[in-house]
Design a protein around this motif. Structure first.
Motif, PDB file in Angstrom:
ATOM      1  N   ASN A  13       3.729   7.315   1.366  1.00  0.00           N
ATOM      2  CA  ASN A  13       4.927   6.513   1.066  1.00  0.00           C
ATOM      3  C   ASN A  13       5.622   6.054   2.344  1.00  0.00           C
ATOM      4  OD1 ASN A  13       5.372   6.299  -1.897  1.00  0.00           O
ATOM      5  ND2 ASN A  13       5.218   8.515  -1.801  1.00  0.00           N
ATOM      6  N   TYR A  14       5.603   6.907   3.370  1.00  0.00           N
ATOM      7  CA  TYR A  14       6.185   6.519   4.654  1.00  0.00           C
ATOM      8  C   TYR A  14       5.435   5.327   5.250  1.00  0.00           C
ATOM      9  CZ  TYR A  14       6.984   6.513   9.675  1.00  0.00           C
ATOM     10  OH  TYR A  14       7.247   6.117  10.959  1.00  0.00           O
ATOM     11  N   PHE A  15       4.094   5.407   5.243  1.00  0.00           N
ATOM     12  CA  PHE A  15       3.294   4.309   5.791  1.00  0.00           C
ATOM     13  C   PHE A  15       3.427   3.049   4.944  1.00  0.00           C
ATOM     14  CE2 PHE A  15       0.523   7.853   7.619  1.00  0.00           C
ATOM     15  CZ  PHE A  15       1.099   7.745   8.871  1.00  0.00           C
ATOM     16  N   ALA A  16       3.546   3.220   3.627  1.00  0.00           N
ATOM     17  CA  ALA A  16       3.716   2.055   2.751  1.00  0.00           C
ATOM     18  C   ALA A  16       5.015   1.324   3.085  1.00  0.00           C
ATOM     19  CB  ALA A  16       3.698   2.494   1.288  1.00  0.00           C
ATOM     20  N   ALA A  17       6.098   2.082   3.281  1.00  0.00           N
ATOM     21  CA  ALA A  17       7.380   1.468   3.637  1.00  0.00           C
ATOM     22  C   ALA A  17       7.312   0.810   5.015  1.00  0.00           C
ATOM     23  CB  ALA A  17       8.477   2.533   3.607  1.00  0.00           C
ATOM     24  N   LYS A  18       6.634   1.474   5.938  1.00  0.00           N
ATOM     25  CA  LYS A  18       6.518   0.951   7.307  1.00  0.00           C
ATOM     26  C   LYS A  18       5.797  -0.395   7.323  1.00  0.00           C
ATOM     27  CE  LYS A  18       4.157   2.015  11.698  1.00  0.00           C
ATOM     28  NZ  LYS A  18       3.372   3.043  12.430  1.00  0.00           N
ATOM     29  N   TYR A  19       4.651  -0.478   6.633  1.00  0.00           N
ATOM     30  CA  TYR A  19       3.854  -1.701   6.703  1.00  0.00           C
ATOM     31  C   TYR A  19       4.332  -2.776   5.737  1.00  0.00           C
ATOM     32  CZ  TYR A  19       0.829   0.601   9.997  1.00  0.00           C
ATOM     33  OH  TYR A  19       0.355   1.236  11.122  1.00  0.00           O
ATOM     34  N   SER A  20       5.042  -2.391   4.690  1.00  0.00           N
ATOM     35  CA  SER A  20       5.619  -3.424   3.832  1.00  0.00           C
ATOM     36  C   SER A  20       6.704  -4.183   4.586  1.00  0.00           C
ATOM     37  CB  SER A  20       6.188  -2.809   2.555  1.00  0.00           C
ATOM     38  OG  SER A  20       7.272  -1.934   2.845  1.00  0.00           O
ATOM     39  N   GLU A  21       7.455  -3.471   5.410  1.00  0.00           N
ATOM     40  CA  GLU A  21       8.472  -4.139   6.237  1.00  0.00           C
ATOM     41  C   GLU A  21       7.813  -4.987   7.319  1.00  0.00           C
ATOM     42  OE1 GLU A  21      12.287  -3.021   9.138  1.00  0.00           O
ATOM     43  OE2 GLU A  21      11.256  -1.443   8.001  1.00  0.00           O
ATOM     44  N   LYS A  22       6.778  -4.410   7.952  1.00  0.00           N
ATOM     45  CA  LYS A  22       6.094  -5.127   9.028  1.00  0.00           C
ATOM     46  C   LYS A  22       5.411  -6.387   8.519  1.00  0.00           C
ATOM     47  CE  LYS A  22       2.604  -4.404  12.641  1.00  0.00           C
ATOM     48  NZ  LYS A  22       1.673  -3.420  13.251  1.00  0.00           N
ATOM     49  N   CYS A  23       4.823  -6.309   7.316  1.00  0.00           N
ATOM     50  CA  CYS A  23       4.088  -7.449   6.747  1.00  0.00           C
ATOM     51  C   CYS A  23       4.961  -8.317   5.851  1.00  0.00           C
ATOM     52  CB  CYS A  23       2.875  -6.945   5.957  1.00  0.00           C
ATOM     53  SG  CYS A  23       1.693  -5.998   6.938  1.00  0.00           S
ATOM     54  N   ASN A  24       6.238  -7.963   5.763  1.00  0.00           N
ATOM     55  CA  ASN A  24       7.175  -8.735   4.933  1.00  0.00           C
ATOM     56  C   ASN A  24       6.707  -8.810   3.481  1.00  0.00           C
ATOM     57  OD1 ASN A  24       9.545 -10.165   4.517  1.00  0.00           O
ATOM     58  ND2 ASN A  24       8.578 -12.156   4.915  1.00  0.00           N
ATOM     59  N   ARG A  25       6.296  -7.652   2.937  1.00  0.00           N
ATOM     60  CA  ARG A  25       5.869  -7.566   1.539  1.00  0.00           C
ATOM     61  C   ARG A  25       6.706  -6.509   0.835  1.00  0.00           C
ATOM     62  NH1 ARG A  25       0.721  -6.265  -0.647  1.00  0.00           N
ATOM     63  NH2 ARG A  25       1.797  -7.088  -2.455  1.00  0.00           N
ATOM     64  N   ARG A  26       7.056  -6.774  -0.404  1.00  0.00           N
ATOM     65  CA  ARG A  26       7.857  -5.837  -1.182  1.00  0.00           C
ATOM     66  C   ARG A  26       6.924  -4.867  -1.916  1.00  0.00           C
ATOM     67  NH1 ARG A  26      12.924  -5.292  -3.483  1.00  0.00           N
ATOM     68  NH2 ARG A  26      12.974  -4.346  -5.556  1.00  0.00           N
ATOM     69  N   ILE A  27       6.868  -3.633  -1.442  1.00  0.00           N
ATOM     70  CA  ILE A  27       6.039  -2.593  -2.057  1.00  0.00           C
ATOM     71  C   ILE A  27       6.971  -1.548  -2.667  1.00  0.00           C
ATOM     72  CG2 ILE A  27       4.291  -0.808  -1.674  1.00  0.00           C
ATOM     73  CD1 ILE A  27       3.196  -3.595  -1.356  1.00  0.00           C
ATOM     74  N   MET A  28       6.869  -1.381  -3.986  1.00  0.00           N
ATOM     75  CA  MET A  28       7.774  -0.468  -4.685  1.00  0.00           C
ATOM     76  C   MET A  28       7.249   0.970  -4.720  1.00  0.00           C
ATOM     77  SD  MET A  28       9.020  -2.896  -7.831  1.00  0.00           S
ATOM     78  CE  MET A  28       7.356  -3.423  -8.243  1.00  0.00           C
ATOM     79  N   GLY A  29       5.956   1.149  -4.441  1.00  0.00           N
ATOM     80  CA  GLY A  29       5.425   2.505  -4.435  1.00  0.00           C
ATOM     81  C   GLY A  29       3.921   2.519  -4.593  1.00  0.00           C
ATOM     82  N   ILE A  30       3.399   3.698  -4.864  1.00  0.00           N
ATOM     83  CA  ILE A  30       1.962   3.916  -5.004  1.00  0.00           C
ATOM     84  C   ILE A  30       1.688   4.350  -6.435  1.00  0.00           C
ATOM     85  CG2 ILE A  30      -0.006   5.296  -4.207  1.00  0.00           C
ATOM     86  CD1 ILE A  30       1.504   5.579  -1.519  1.00  0.00           C
ATOM     87  N   SER A  31       0.762   3.677  -7.096  1.00  0.00           N
ATOM     88  CA  SER A  31       0.478   3.995  -8.492  1.00  0.00           C
ATOM     89  C   SER A  31      -0.094   5.402  -8.630  1.00  0.00           C
ATOM     90  CB  SER A  31      -0.511   2.985  -9.083  1.00  0.00           C
ATOM     91  OG  SER A  31      -1.814   3.213  -8.571  1.00  0.00           O
ATOM     92  N   THR A  32       0.003   5.948  -9.839  1.00  0.00           N
ATOM     93  CA  THR A  32      -0.498   7.303 -10.097  1.00  0.00           C
ATOM     94  C   THR A  32      -1.981   7.411  -9.800  1.00  0.00           C
ATOM     95  OG1 THR A  32       1.174   7.608 -11.822  1.00  0.00           O
ATOM     96  CG2 THR A  32      -0.700   9.118 -11.842  1.00  0.00           C
ATOM     97  N   ASP A  33      -2.759   6.412 -10.231  1.00  0.00           N
ATOM     98  CA  ASP A  33      -4.203   6.437  -9.998  1.00  0.00           C
ATOM     99  C   ASP A  33      -4.533   6.378  -8.506  1.00  0.00           C
ATOM    100  OD1 ASP A  33      -4.477   6.538 -12.678  1.00  0.00           O
ATOM    101  OD2 ASP A  33      -5.330   4.537 -12.935  1.00  0.00           O
TER     102      ASP A  33
END
Length: 272
Positions: free
Chosen positions: A141-161
Motif C-alpha cells: 500500500n505504501y508503494f501503491a501510494a508512492k507511485y500513484s502520486e508519481k504517475c499522477n494516477r488515482r489508486i484507491m487500493g489493492i484488490s483482495t485477489d
C-alpha cells in the motif's frame, strides 16, 4: 542519528557496481599521475567520510586483493591514496551490508576470515520478505501510494485477489522486487484498484494453493475465462472488438488472456 557522528558525513558506496580497479580508486582516491588518466588528485570515499560514517553495500562482492587492503584500513585506521606515499589517518564508523552468507564464504575461501571477524562486531540480520509476509500489505500500500502520486494516477487500493497473490509469492528479490511489481501495476493498470492482472506473470506462475482452494476465487477465475472466451467467439477472434464488448482496454484484455492461461484455448478455437 543518535550517535556523536550524526552531524558528520555519511557516505554510501555500492561495491558490486564497480570493477576492482575502479572500486580501489573510489575508496582510496588517487594521486596525480598514479595511472593513465589520473590527471588530477582525487579524494576517495574513505577520506570523504572521515569523522563520519561509510556504508559499504554488497560487501561480499569485494575482490580478495581489495579485502586485504580494506582489512589494513580497519586495523590501522589509516590509508594511502593510490600512487601515494603519505599515510592519511582515518576516524570513521564502518557499516557493511551483504546478501551473501559471509561465514559460508570464509569456509569456501572467497572471503577473508580475518576481515569477516573484523567487520562482524555488531550484526543485524534482515529477514527475507518471505519470512515476514505480514509486512507485505503495508509495504504494498505504501508503494501503491508512492507511485500513484508519481504517475499522477488515482489508486484507491489493492484488490483482495491481488493481495492474495502478493502474500503467497516468495519474493526472491525481496522488497525491491515488491516495489517494482507495484510500480508496474500502477503504470499498466486500467482501473482505480490494483488487480491480479496488473501484477507480473511470476506471481501468477506460483502454485496458488491458498487461492485455488477457495471456491469463491476459483469461481471468479472461471467466470473471467468464460466471459473472455465468449467475447472472442462473438468478435471472431478480434482482440479490439472483444475488448469493446467486455468494456475493457485491449491491452488489459491481452494481459487477462496471458494471466488466465487462455492462449492455448484460443489458439485451438481459431484452428477449429
Amino acid at each position: 542519528r543518535n550517535s556523536n557522528r550524526r552531524d558528520q558525513p555519511f557516505v554510501a558506496i555500492n561495491c558490486a557496481a564497480l570493477t576492482e580497479t575502479l572500486l580501489e580508486s573510489e575508496l582510496f582516491g588517487h594521486e596525480r599521475g598514479a595511472f593513465t588518466g589520473a590527471v588530477t588528485q582525487k579524494r576517495g570515499q574513505l577520506e570523504m567520510a572521515n569523522s563520519g560514517t561509510i556504508f559499504l553495500d554488497e560487501m561480499g562482492e569485494i575482490s580478495p586483493a581489495l579485502q586485504a587492503k580494506l582489512l589494513r584500513v580497519l586495523q590501522e585506521r589509516d590509508f594511502m591514496r593510490v600512487g601515494g606515499t603519505r599515510s592519511i589517518p582515518l576516524n570513521i564508523r564502518v557499516i557493511a551490508a551483504t546478501n551473501k552468507n559471509l561465514l559460508t564464504a570464509t569456509r569456501e575461501g572467497t572471503f577473508r576470515e580475518d576481515l569477516y571477524y573484523r567487520l562482524n562486531v555488531v550484526a543485524i540480520t534482515m529477514p527475507p520478505l518471505r519470512d515476514r509476509k505480514e509486512d507485505i500489505p503495508q509495504l504494498a500500500n505504501y508503494f501503491a501510494a508512492k507511485y500513484s502520486e508519481k504517475c499522477n494516477r488515482r489508486i484507491m487500493g489493492i484488490s483482495t485477489d491481488a493481495g492474495t497473490l502478493l502474500k503467497q509469492y516468495d519474493w526472491p528479490g525481496n522488497i525491491r522486487e515488491l516495489e517494482n511489481a507495484i510500480e508496474r501495476a500502477v503504470v499498466l493498470g486500467s482501473s482505480g484498484m490494483i488487480l491480479p492482472e496488473d501484477l507480473p506473470e511470476a506471481l501468477h506462475e506460483t502454485p496458488a494453493q491458498s487461492m485455488r482452494s477457495s471456491t469463491y476465487h476459483e469461481a471468479v477465475r472461471q467466470l473471467k475465462r468464460q466471459l473472455i472466451l465468449t467475447a472472442m467467439d462473438q468478435s471472431e477472434g478480434k482482440i479490439t472488438e472483444a475488448a469493446r464488448l467486455l468494456g475493457v482496454h485491449s491491452n488489459y484484455l491481452h494481459r487477462l488472456i496471458r494471466n488466465l492461461d487462455l492462449r492455448m484455448a484460443l489458439k485451438k478455437k481459431s484452428q477449429g
